[in-house]
Design a protein around this motif. Sequence first.
Motif, short mmCIF file in Angstrom:
data_model
loop_
_atom_site.label_atom_id
_atom_site.label_comp_id
_atom_site.label_asym_id
_atom_site.label_seq_id
_atom_site.Cartn_x
_atom_site.Cartn_y
_atom_site.Cartn_z
N VAL A 31 0.85 -1.20 0.00
CA VAL A 31 0.00 0.00 0.00
C VAL A 31 0.88 1.24 0.00
N CYS A 32 1.86 1.28 0.89
CA CYS A 32 2.74 2.46 0.99
C CYS A 32 3.54 2.68 -0.29
N HIS A 34 2.84 1.77 -3.44
CA HIS A 34 1.99 2.24 -4.54
C HIS A 34 1.40 3.61 -4.25
N TRP A 35 1.13 3.89 -3.00
CA TRP A 35 0.66 5.22 -2.61
C TRP A 35 1.73 6.25 -2.95
N ALA A 153 -3.72 -4.60 -2.13
CA ALA A 153 -2.87 -3.52 -1.61
C ALA A 153 -2.39 -2.61 -2.74
N GLY A 157 -3.31 1.28 -2.68
CA GLY A 157 -2.21 2.24 -2.69
C GLY A 157 -2.30 3.20 -3.86
N THR A 182 6.67 4.87 4.62
CA THR A 182 7.16 3.66 3.93
C THR A 182 8.38 3.08 4.61
#
Length: 183
Positions: A31-32, A34-35, A153, A157, A182
Amino acid sequence: MIERTQETILEAVRYPGYRWVVLGMAWVTLVCLHWSWYLIPSLEYCLSPELSLTQAQFTLILTGPPLVTIFTAIPGGALGDRYGIRLTVAIAAFLAGAFGLGRAFTSSFEGMFALMCLFGIALSIIIPSLPRLVGIWFPPRQAGFASGIYVTAMGIGMSLGLFTGPLFGGWRPAFTYIGILTM
Protein backbone atom coordinates in the motif's frame (compact mmCIF):
# COMPACT_ATOMS: atom_id res chain seq x y z
CA MET A 1 -12.22 -38.04 8.77
CA ILE A 2 -9.02 -39.06 10.59
CA GLU A 3 -6.92 -38.27 7.51
CA ARG A 4 -8.48 -34.82 7.33
CA THR A 5 -7.65 -34.17 11.00
CA GLN A 6 -4.05 -35.29 10.48
CA GLU A 7 -3.76 -33.02 7.43
CA THR A 8 -5.09 -30.09 9.48
CA ILE A 9 -2.58 -30.75 12.28
CA LEU A 10 0.33 -31.04 9.83
CA GLU A 11 -0.81 -27.86 8.08
CA ALA A 12 -0.97 -25.98 11.40
CA VAL A 13 2.61 -27.00 12.16
CA ARG A 14 3.97 -26.24 8.68
CA TYR A 15 2.01 -23.00 8.22
CA PRO A 16 1.82 -21.18 11.57
CA GLY A 17 -1.02 -18.80 12.39
CA TYR A 18 1.23 -15.74 12.30
CA ARG A 19 1.41 -16.15 8.53
CA TRP A 20 -1.45 -13.65 8.47
CA VAL A 21 0.76 -11.12 10.25
CA VAL A 22 3.46 -11.68 7.62
CA LEU A 23 0.89 -11.18 4.87
CA GLY A 24 -0.42 -8.09 6.66
CA MET A 25 3.06 -6.59 6.76
CA ALA A 26 3.50 -7.29 3.05
CA TRP A 27 0.09 -5.72 2.42
CA VAL A 28 0.95 -2.51 4.31
CA THR A 29 4.30 -2.31 2.51
CA LEU A 30 2.63 -2.60 -0.88
CA VAL A 31 0.00 0.00 0.00
CA CYS A 32 2.74 2.46 0.99
CA LEU A 33 4.85 1.76 -2.10
CA HIS A 34 1.99 2.24 -4.54
CA TRP A 35 0.66 5.22 -2.61
CA SER A 36 4.08 6.85 -2.86
CA TRP A 37 4.32 6.15 -6.58
CA TYR A 38 0.80 7.26 -7.47
CA LEU A 39 1.08 10.54 -5.62
CA ILE A 40 2.97 11.74 -8.68
CA PRO A 41 -0.08 12.19 -10.98
CA SER A 42 -2.19 13.85 -8.29
CA LEU A 43 0.60 16.33 -7.55
CA GLU A 44 1.38 17.22 -11.17
CA TYR A 45 -0.41 20.55 -10.79
CA CYS A 46 2.25 21.79 -8.35
CA LEU A 47 5.20 19.53 -9.23
CA SER A 48 5.50 20.46 -12.91
CA PRO A 49 5.52 24.25 -12.49
CA GLU A 50 7.97 24.20 -9.58
CA LEU A 51 10.45 21.89 -11.33
CA SER A 52 9.72 23.42 -14.79
CA LEU A 53 8.81 19.99 -16.16
CA THR A 54 7.70 19.42 -19.72
CA GLN A 55 4.93 16.89 -20.33
CA ALA A 56 7.56 14.42 -21.58
CA GLN A 57 9.67 14.87 -18.44
CA PHE A 58 6.64 14.43 -16.19
CA THR A 59 5.74 11.24 -18.06
CA LEU A 60 9.29 9.92 -17.62
CA ILE A 61 9.13 10.59 -13.87
CA LEU A 62 5.86 8.68 -13.60
CA THR A 63 7.03 5.79 -15.77
CA GLY A 64 10.56 5.56 -14.34
CA PRO A 65 9.76 2.70 -11.94
CA PRO A 66 8.26 0.30 -14.50
CA LEU A 67 10.94 1.17 -17.06
CA VAL A 68 13.68 0.22 -14.60
CA THR A 69 11.76 -2.84 -13.42
CA ILE A 70 11.93 -4.27 -16.95
CA PHE A 71 15.67 -4.70 -16.45
CA THR A 72 15.89 -5.32 -12.70
CA ALA A 73 12.97 -7.61 -11.79
CA ILE A 74 14.82 -10.83 -12.62
CA PRO A 75 17.96 -9.89 -10.66
CA GLY A 76 15.68 -8.53 -7.90
CA GLY A 77 13.89 -11.86 -7.61
CA ALA A 78 17.23 -13.67 -7.64
CA LEU A 79 18.38 -11.54 -4.68
CA GLY A 80 15.34 -12.75 -2.74
CA ASP A 81 16.20 -16.34 -3.63
CA ARG A 82 19.82 -15.92 -2.62
CA TYR A 83 19.50 -13.91 0.60
CA GLY A 84 15.95 -14.69 1.69
CA ILE A 85 12.80 -12.67 1.23
CA ARG A 86 12.72 -11.26 4.75
CA LEU A 87 16.07 -9.56 4.47
CA THR A 88 15.80 -8.43 0.86
CA VAL A 89 12.22 -7.15 1.18
CA ALA A 90 13.02 -5.31 4.42
CA ILE A 91 16.06 -3.60 2.90
CA ALA A 92 14.25 -2.83 -0.36
CA ALA A 93 11.22 -1.38 1.47
CA PHE A 94 13.48 0.82 3.58
CA LEU A 95 15.35 2.00 0.47
CA ALA A 96 12.07 2.65 -1.38
CA GLY A 97 10.98 4.83 1.53
CA ALA A 98 14.33 6.63 1.56
CA PHE A 99 14.19 7.25 -2.20
CA GLY A 100 10.57 8.40 -1.83
CA LEU A 101 11.59 10.77 0.95
CA GLY A 102 14.52 12.01 -1.11
CA ARG A 103 12.08 13.25 -3.76
CA ALA A 104 10.97 15.96 -1.32
CA PHE A 105 14.46 17.45 -1.41
CA THR A 106 15.17 17.41 -5.13
CA SER A 107 15.01 20.52 -7.24
CA SER A 108 15.34 19.20 -10.78
CA PHE A 109 13.91 16.77 -13.28
CA GLU A 110 17.15 14.78 -13.27
CA GLY A 111 17.10 14.30 -9.50
CA MET A 112 13.42 13.35 -9.44
CA PHE A 113 13.84 10.93 -12.35
CA ALA A 114 16.89 9.30 -10.75
CA LEU A 115 15.05 8.84 -7.44
CA MET A 116 12.02 7.36 -9.20
CA CYS A 117 14.30 4.92 -11.05
CA LEU A 118 15.94 3.92 -7.77
CA PHE A 119 12.45 3.51 -6.31
CA GLY A 120 11.73 1.19 -9.26
CA ILE A 121 14.77 -0.93 -8.42
CA ALA A 122 13.44 -1.34 -4.87
CA LEU A 123 10.05 -2.34 -6.32
CA SER A 124 11.76 -4.90 -8.54
CA ILE A 125 13.15 -6.61 -5.46
CA ILE A 126 9.89 -6.58 -3.50
CA ILE A 127 7.29 -7.53 -6.11
CA PRO A 128 8.96 -10.78 -7.32
CA SER A 129 9.27 -11.92 -3.70
CA LEU A 130 5.53 -11.87 -3.03
CA PRO A 131 4.62 -15.15 -4.77
CA ARG A 132 7.44 -16.84 -2.86
CA LEU A 133 6.16 -15.35 0.40
CA VAL A 134 2.76 -16.87 -0.28
CA GLY A 135 4.32 -20.20 -1.28
CA ILE A 136 6.35 -20.40 1.93
CA TRP A 137 3.78 -19.16 4.44
CA PHE A 138 0.49 -20.47 3.04
CA PRO A 139 -0.81 -23.93 2.21
CA PRO A 140 -1.69 -24.49 -1.45
CA ARG A 141 -5.42 -24.33 -0.65
CA GLN A 142 -4.98 -20.70 0.55
CA ALA A 143 -2.40 -19.48 -1.99
CA GLY A 144 -4.92 -17.84 -4.31
CA PHE A 145 -6.71 -16.16 -1.42
CA ALA A 146 -3.45 -14.86 0.06
CA SER A 147 -2.28 -13.61 -3.36
CA GLY A 148 -5.61 -11.86 -3.83
CA ILE A 149 -5.08 -10.07 -0.52
CA TYR A 150 -1.70 -8.63 -1.47
CA VAL A 151 -2.97 -7.63 -4.92
CA THR A 152 -5.68 -5.51 -3.25
CA ALA A 153 -2.87 -3.52 -1.61
CA MET A 154 -1.65 -2.37 -5.01
CA GLY A 155 -5.07 -1.02 -5.99
CA ILE A 156 -5.64 0.61 -2.61
CA GLY A 157 -2.21 2.24 -2.69
CA MET A 158 -2.76 3.54 -6.22
CA SER A 159 -6.17 4.91 -5.26
CA LEU A 160 -4.80 6.61 -2.15
CA GLY A 161 -2.05 8.21 -4.19
CA LEU A 162 -4.42 9.46 -6.84
CA PHE A 163 -6.85 11.11 -4.46
CA THR A 164 -4.78 12.19 -1.45
CA GLY A 165 -2.01 14.18 -3.13
CA PRO A 166 -3.68 17.61 -2.84
CA LEU A 167 -4.51 16.96 0.83
CA PHE A 168 -0.84 17.25 1.80
CA GLY A 169 -0.56 20.91 0.79
CA GLY A 170 2.22 20.42 -1.75
CA TRP A 171 4.49 17.84 -3.24
CA ARG A 172 7.34 18.25 -0.77
CA PRO A 173 5.20 17.51 2.33
CA ALA A 174 3.47 14.65 0.50
CA PHE A 175 6.77 12.97 -0.40
CA THR A 176 8.13 13.61 3.08
CA TYR A 177 5.19 12.01 4.91
CA ILE A 178 4.79 9.01 2.64
CA GLY A 179 8.57 8.45 2.51
CA ILE A 180 8.74 8.32 6.28
CA LEU A 181 5.67 6.09 6.46
CA THR A 182 7.16 3.66 3.93
CA MET A 183 10.47 3.46 5.74
